[in-house]
Scaffold this active site. Structure first.
Site, PDB file in Angstrom:
ATOM      1  N   ARG A  53      41.292 -38.592  13.111  1.00 56.54           N
ATOM      2  CA  ARG A  53      41.692 -38.067  11.810  1.00 56.54           C
ATOM      3  C   ARG A  53      40.905 -38.639  10.636  1.00 56.54           C
ATOM      4  NH1 ARG A  53      45.403 -37.430  15.275  1.00 56.54           N
ATOM      5  NH2 ARG A  53      44.634 -39.441  15.911  1.00 56.54           N
ATOM      6  N   ARG A 103      35.208 -48.121   9.092  1.00 54.21           N
ATOM      7  CA  ARG A 103      36.304 -48.602   9.957  1.00 54.21           C
ATOM      8  C   ARG A 103      35.733 -49.679  10.856  1.00 54.21           C
ATOM      9  NH1 ARG A 103      40.723 -45.281  13.329  1.00 54.21           N
ATOM     10  NH2 ARG A 103      41.487 -45.078  11.192  1.00 54.21           N
TER      11      ARG A 103
HETATM   12  N1   CP Z   1      45.762 -42.106  11.287  1.00 51.37           N
HETATM   13  C1   CP Z   1      44.559 -42.518  11.748  1.00 51.37           C
HETATM   14  O1   CP Z   1      43.981 -43.478  11.241  1.00 51.37           O
HETATM   15  O2   CP Z   1      44.086 -41.793  12.790  1.00 51.37           O
HETATM   16  P1   CP Z   1      42.674 -42.011  13.488  1.00 51.37           P
HETATM   17  O3   CP Z   1      42.729 -43.373  14.151  1.00 51.37           O
HETATM   18  O4   CP Z   1      42.521 -40.892  14.446  1.00 51.37           O
HETATM   19  O5   CP Z   1      41.629 -42.021  12.400  1.00 51.37           O
END
Ligand code: CP
Length: 311
Positions: A53, A103
């Protein structure tokens, strides 16, 4: 602190009014998305940890409004594999892009990146620490579901229950800090050993927020206006045996929801594993997929603010 030219590292850097400004802009963008908002702007997405996401919705947010994207979703394919430091990676990528979304598995990595970057860094999740853009979209979702709940003079407190892994789940740490600006009551419902860390609870209480522990998920379901479920963060458990002890201890089912207030709404940052049974998806309480969709206008608002392009 405001947004223009700023790094987005921790939700704690933003005031109640900053949050309201972001939510207002996201509402405007959702209603009338400016097609050329990000024309001639380039975003880099550096994802050293898996994501569906966060990475894809940032990329979609940029591209839907005329921007372009570079980046990677796997550190193994980059020079980090050869030993390049995060700081050096950022010093390169800042020269190629107007904004960086990062990230990384280490707590504090986004702050470190911001210290060496001349372009805004947006924290897309650093270890078990923070995930501020997720928090903005969580707040946006709650605000859409319960209009005016974050207004300055709201009388009726909203009861938000957090359930699941409150120790390692970074989204609940960020969201609790953000909710502390507003008129809410918070319930925390976690398996033994996975409780909300004391320092997060203390910070919320110092802001005047009532934070109460609840042992059973059924009690949280019965009291809450918003139930924020989280996945057990298996990858952050230091001991797999500890994970085996607690897995499957918290599971929301349609049956459990028969005791909920009719207006209860269930959120989850996703991905879910088995903490929400599939039969919940078709109840009127389930809002987690719409919540993920809100990532687009919220991230468009965030990008436009940090890039100084707010329409
Ligand atoms: N909510 C969220 O951070 O999802 P992902 O890990 O898929 O980015």
């Amino acid at each position: 602190m405001g947004f223009a030219g700023q790094h987005i590292i921790s939700i704690g850097d933003f005031s109640a009014e900053d949050i309201r400004e972001l939510l207002r802009l996201a509402h405007r963008i959702e209603q009338d998305p400016p097609p050329d908002l990000f024309r001639n702007r380039l975003m880099a997405t550096l994802f050293f940890e898996p994501s569906t996401r966060t990475r894809l919705s940032f990329e979609a947010a940029m591209q839907k409004c005329g921007g372009t994207v570079i980046g990677f979703s796997e550190a193994a394919m980059t020079s980090a594999r050869k030993g390049e430091s995060l700081a050096d990676t950022i010093r390169m990528v800042e020269q190629y892009s107007d904004v960086i979304v990062l990230r990384h598995p280490r707590d504090g990595s986004a702050r470190l990146a911001a210290e060496v970057s001349s372009v805004p860094v947006i924290n897309g999740g650093d270890g078990a620490n923070q995930h501020p853009s997720q928090t903005f979209l969580d707040l946006y979702t709650i605000d859409k579901l319960f209009p005016n709940c974050f207004a300055e003079h709201e009388d009726q407190p909203l009861t938000v229950a957090f359930a699941g892994d409150l120790r390692y789940g970074r989204t609940v740490h960020s969201l609790l800090a953000a909710l502390s600006h507003f008129h809410v009551r918070v319930l925390c419902c976690a398996p033994h050993g996975l409780e909300m860390p004391d320092h997060h609870v203390r910070l919320a209480q110092q802001q005047g927020i009532e934070v109460q522990e609840v042992e059973h998920l059924a009690d949280a379901v019965a009291q809450a206006d918003v139930l924020y479920m989280t996945r057990l963060q298996e990858e952050r458990f230091p001991d797999p045996i500890e994970f085996d002890h607690v897995k499957n201890t918290y599971r929301l089912t349609a049956q459990l929801l028969t005791h909920a207030k009719p207006h209860l709404r269930v959120l989850h940052p996703l991905p879910r594993v088995n903490e929400i049974a599939r039969d919940v998806d078709t109840t009127p309480h389930a809002c987690y997929f719409a919540q993920a969709g809100n990532g687009i206008p919220v991230r468009q608002a965030l990008l436009s603010l940090v890039l100084g392009l707010a329409p």
